[in-house]
Design an enzyme around this catalytic site. Sequence first.
Site, PDB file in Angstrom:
ATOM      1  N   LYS A  20       0.914  -1.125   0.158  1.00 27.72           N
ATOM      2  CA  LYS A  20       0.201   0.653  -0.231  1.00 27.72           C
ATOM      3  C   LYS A  20       1.411   1.229  -0.170  1.00 27.72           C
ATOM      4  CE  LYS A  20      -3.774  -2.230   2.681  1.00 27.72           C
ATOM      5  NZ  LYS A  20      -4.856  -2.915   1.764  1.00 27.72           N
ATOM      6  N   GLU A  46      -3.637   6.492   8.556  1.00 25.59           N
ATOM      7  CA  GLU A  46      -4.472   7.259   7.332  1.00 25.59           C
ATOM      8  C   GLU A  46      -5.711   8.054   8.312  1.00 25.59           C
ATOM      9  OE1 GLU A  46      -4.206   4.998   3.153  1.00 25.59           O
ATOM     10  OE2 GLU A  46      -6.356   4.428   4.714  1.00 25.59           O
ATOM     11  N   HIS A  81     -14.535  -6.049   7.080  1.00 26.76           N
ATOM     12  CA  HIS A  81     -14.004  -5.308   6.138  1.00 26.76           C
ATOM     13  C   HIS A  81     -13.695  -5.642   4.861  1.00 26.76           C
ATOM     14  CE1 HIS A  81     -13.028  -1.743   8.496  1.00 26.76           C
ATOM     15  NE2 HIS A  81     -12.097  -1.913   9.641  1.00 26.76           N
ATOM     16  N   ARG A 110      -5.459  -7.957  -9.838  1.00 27.37           N
ATOM     17  CA  ARG A 110      -5.582 -10.137 -10.794  1.00 27.37           C
ATOM     18  C   ARG A 110      -7.386  -9.475 -10.757  1.00 27.37           C
ATOM     19  NH1 ARG A 110      -8.386  -9.566  -5.897  1.00 27.37           N
ATOM     20  NH2 ARG A 110      -7.690  -9.230  -4.502  1.00 27.37           N
TER      21      ARG A 110
END
Length: 481
Positions: free
Chosen positions: A115, A199, A234, A291
């Site tokens: 990330k 974040e 999530h 993908r």
Amino acid sequence: MKKILVANRGEIAVRVLKTARKMGIKTVAVFSEADRDAPHVKLADEAVCIGEAPSNKSYLLGDKIIQTAKHLNVDAIHPGYGFLSENASFAENVEKNGILFIGPSSKSIEIMGSKLAAKEAVKAYNIPMVPGVDRAITNPEEAIEIAKKIGFPILIKASAGGGGKGMRIVENEKDVKKQMERAISEAMSAFGNGAVFVEKYITSPRHIEIQILADTHGNTVHFFERECSIQRRHQKVIEEAPSSILTPQLREKMGNAAIQVAKSCGYVGAGTVEFLVDSNLNFYFLEMNTRLQVEHPVTEFISGIDLVEQQIKIAKGETLSFKQSDLTINGHALELRVYAEDPLNNFLPSVGKLNTYKIPKGDGIRVDNGFEEGMEISIYYDPMLSKLITYGKTREEAIQLMIEAINNFKVEGVKTTLPFGKFVCEHDAFRSGHFDTHFVKNYYNPKALENEAKKEAELAALVALKIHLDNQKILRVPNSN
Ligand code: ADP
């Protein structure tokens, strides 16, 4: 390309094999000892057992899979999703052995697999990002400083995270140190990489992602969005296309941003750029999945494009046969992931035997399935049985068809997310389009499902009683007097 090996199992292996066959390409399946009788094994022209049930003794054995492919003169390997699909060194080894990898370059996988590296790569492209830091941090004091700037709550995230794992929400300063230590040790044990970053926690976001396709000749297009806000832990359970909140302008903006993200890492093939959209319709780049995505069928329905066919054509070096302006949205599609999980018990996996397994059929209904009646649900793999996808001219039509299809999907022996899917489809918040990633927390309550099940059982008992009484009437010998 004459022969493809599918390095996967379950519904996605079946899905890829079907398109390969449609294109006249020979197919090879690989399987573990637990999957000897699985549909993907039966569907392929050739099938090879590559090891024991645990993934690390079969589906994750990259070298063994490559050896098998070489031995059978395979031209290309399709990795599906999960397992080796986002493993950069596997992609590299496939190519080194003279076999095509149906997916992006190992470099793109490597960048987007982290990330933090992904944030770094897209920095130069003016893509909106969730406020926070774009480097690994280990010092809680630094995290507190950042939190003060962006405001609590914050989210501590593992750079190598995936599948909804490795995230911790922190509401206030006093919890930062403890949560950060936990996040680092969790990331270390789950992903072998303890890098975490911070974040801003977007409080009521929607998860909206853009499907892209890029060929090897520099053409990149997007296939609009998928709305994936109905999640538990999530992780997505219901997806749809298009999203009910995007305007054509926002769609174009997000589509172009996704194309830029793809270009930032020299992307080739099918990929998905994920965004969070806040309640003011600001969007932020989350990550890119390199993908085919589980929820790709909803895009196939609304665009009329077979994404696996496109992946194969791109791997063969063909140029995309359409431009962005050729692509339009037609109708509305909905997908429910049918997991062997108990929605009454925290969505915990439910193992057992599929004593009954009857799949719904009909116009506008597609089931991407990897199981058959009588099969055992193994503890070794992801508990997804199939994906139920419905398509209608309008959102309302697709939802209605989904409810009908769920009613006609008969599973006994394990608990599934089917009743949960019905709950969502019948809920006002979902039907009105006013929901976010907290739908489950805000509206779902296992009691509601229990009551529904009770009502159904009572109704069934009443029907049985009525039949019994009617039969007695018929059997009663009329009085001859
Ligand atoms: P993973 O790679 O584990 O799937 P993602 O970064 O894609 O992780 O996020 C998964 C989900 O977690 C999102 O769909 C969203 O529900 C939630 N999430 C992630 N980042 C944030 C954030 N900054 N604020 C609020 N929710 C978030």
